[in-house]
Every structure is written in C-alpha cells, then in structure tokens.
Design a protein around this motif. Sequence first.
Motif: not given
Length: 132
Positions: A53-70
């Motif tokens: 699914k994610y290979c060496n060298g891929d770039i992942v773009v992520c959104k922070r989850i501030f509430n770890h209960n959800y």
Amino acid sequence: MSERISLEKKTSLPAVLSAEKAGYEPVANFKSIPHFSDCHVAVRVSGHSMYPKYCNGDIVVCKRIFNHNYIPYGEPHLVVLSDCYVLKFVHPHPTDKTMLLLKSVNEKFEPMEIKRADALEIYMVRGKFELT
C-alpha cells in the motif's frame, strides 16, 4: 521537529524531520494541491512494513487528529511516539481501552500494542504520492 513547506500563498505544510528516528525523511518540496489544504505534515516513507500500500520512497500527506478519543479506526495513520514515528493501521485494542493496536500491511511485521497515552501525536493519512 518540523520545518514549514509552502503549499500555496495561504497554506503551508510541515515536514517531519529527524529521519533517523523511524525511517521517515523530510519532504523538501511540495506543490499546491487543494485536497491537502487542511493537512499538517508530509513525510517520505522508508521501509517495507506497509508494502504494497505504501512503498519505500512514497510521500504520505497527513492531517493531525487532535482528539485521540475519536480516531477513525482501520485507517492508516502516522503515530508519533517519544522515540519514533510509525506509519500503521490503527485499531482499538481488543481487550484494553487504554491501548491501541498498530498493524502493518506487510504480514512479515507483527502488530504493535501501545498505550494510547504514549501516542504523542496522531495524523490520519489523507493521500500519497508514489515514485514511478
């Protein structure tokens, strides 16, 4: 821990530094892409635990989850721990609500159990760029 990378005039995206901690490298350049305007971090994947699914060298773009209960379980996340960062699928622990179960795509890698409180930051993967 991070440097700001310009996405467009009004949006910027930090790249995770400290590549030696967990096999992630800083992303040096980033293009303006509206789908990622609410994202907080982009990292280059290093390693094979999430292959194919994610290979060496891929770039992942992520959104922070501030509430770890959800946390949206069963989705890929970048989890920041005190001594490393890991890209894994996050699941609730089957018997202990104070724990999380982190799973790789590659079955050669065992699932990780971590205390929910040990996850300093959690980022949901919103997309990726693949090397061709």
